[in-house]
Scaffold this active site. Structure first.
Site, mmCIF file in Angstrom:
data_model
loop_
_atom_site.group_PDB
_atom_site.id
_atom_site.type_symbol
_atom_site.label_atom_id
_atom_site.label_comp_id
_atom_site.label_asym_id
_atom_site.label_seq_id
_atom_site.Cartn_x
_atom_site.Cartn_y
_atom_site.Cartn_z
ATOM 1 N N GLY A 1 0.820 -1.204 0.000
ATOM 2 C CA GLY A 1 0.000 0.000 0.000
ATOM 3 C C GLY A 1 0.854 1.253 0.000
ATOM 4 C CG ASP B 1 -6.777 -4.346 -10.272
ATOM 5 O OD1 ASP B 1 -6.325 -5.404 -9.799
ATOM 6 O OD2 ASP B 1 -7.966 -4.003 -10.157
ATOM 7 N NE ARG C 1 -5.372 10.080 -12.913
ATOM 8 C CZ ARG C 1 -4.309 10.222 -13.706
ATOM 9 N NH1 ARG C 1 -3.872 11.414 -14.052
ATOM 10 N NH2 ARG C 1 -3.671 9.164 -14.157
#
Length: 304
Positions: free
Chosen positions: A218, A249, A282
């Site tokens: 992460g 992904d 985003r």
């Protein structure tokens, strides 16, 4: 710098996996069991682990093909058009009389999310003889576990037999058949998935299963370790997280390209971690995935 320049001949990546349409709800907090909350915004966007990874590979510079299954509905047509817009080869995409896969996603202000997936047409993904030919022609096969596990195994075995590098992202977590592990060259897992696989807190004992393990951490970055070699760890840049959906992904798609291009391990990790760090800034899955130029610009910024 070498890692910022696309290969003269783009590597060939084939992704076998799911394709969904995501409905993303912006919430103040992830609801607890039995709790009803109000959303303060919703967006509909392409997603699904397979589609996300295929788009990430294509935008990172690979010649990409997708093997999957869509419904003959509006969502399926939207998805097929989007894959084509991303220059992804869709010859191996089947359209059937079933609903296209869907995901309902709640995202809180800090970027954390919770996801419910309805497989829909993804449950009918099968590996056909013509799909094996696409796999055999690729440098890398990238697969995940949102489609029937038997199809993942068949794709991986076919790739191994053809000399195609096999990368498996063990997400969402499921038991991995011995035949799949035997055919896997690179296993990508996050910390929870590593623990579920072998009660592992790191990657060392996962190397009993596969030759290379990549552990995503992460906001802390990622670790890559090969058997009998020291681990390579790359931290993630500090960024303002908007939405973590699709970050893993994005990492996997970029990693497939980096390894196919022969980048050294540290460089491949840095490329992939940087791509993921851009995506979390985003909203949405596919809409958040960066291009090769964006990754290169960010790598230059970090290096300065």
């Amino acid at each position: 710098m070498a890692h910022q320049v696309p290969a003269v001949t783009p590597p060939r990546v084939v992704v076998v996996g799911s394709a969904n349409v995501d409905e993303v709800f912006a919430v103040q907090a992830i609801p607890a069991p039995g709790e009803t909350i109000l959303s303060h915004g919703v967006m509909t966007a392409r997603g699904g682990k397979g589609q996300n990874q295929a788009v990430a590979a294509a935008r990172a510079g690979a010649s990409t093909a997708f093997v999957g299954c869509l419904g003959s509905d509006d969502f399926g047509r939207l998805t097929l058009a989007g894959l084509t817009e991303d220059s992804i080869d869709t010859d191996a995409v089947r359209v059937i009389e079933a609903p296209t896969g869907r995901a309902l996603i709640a995202v809180e202000p800090g970027g954390e999310n919770t996801i419910i997936v309805e497989a829909g047409a993804n449950a009918d993904v099968r590996i056909r003889p013509e799909d094996r030919a696409v796999i055999a022609d690729a440098d890398v096969l990238l697969a995940q576990l949102e489609i029937p596990i038997d199809s993942v195994v068949e794709a991986a075995v076919s790739a191994r037999d053809s000399g195609t590098l096999v990368i498996v992202n063990a997400a969402p977590m499921a038991a991995l058949p011995a035949a799949l592990l035997d055919a896997t060259d690179v296993l990508v897992v996050n910390e929870l998935e590593a623990q579920q696989l072998r009660g592992a807190t790191g990657v060392t004992n996962l190397l009993d299963l596969v030759p290379v393990v990549v552990l995503t951490l992460g906001s802390k970055g990622a670790i890559l370790q090969r058997r009998e070699k020291a681990p390579v760890e790359v931290p993630a840049p500090i960024v303002d997280v908007v939405d973590a959906t699709g970050a893993g992904d994005t990492f996997c798609g970029a990693l497939a390209v980096a390894l196919a291009e022969g980048m050294p391990d540290a460089e491949a990790l840095r490329f992939s971690v940087t791509a993921a760090s851009l995506s979390v800034q985003r909203a949405g899955a596919v809409p958040s995935i960066p291009t090769r130029a964006e990754i290169a610009t960010e790598l230059d910024r970090i290096a300065d």
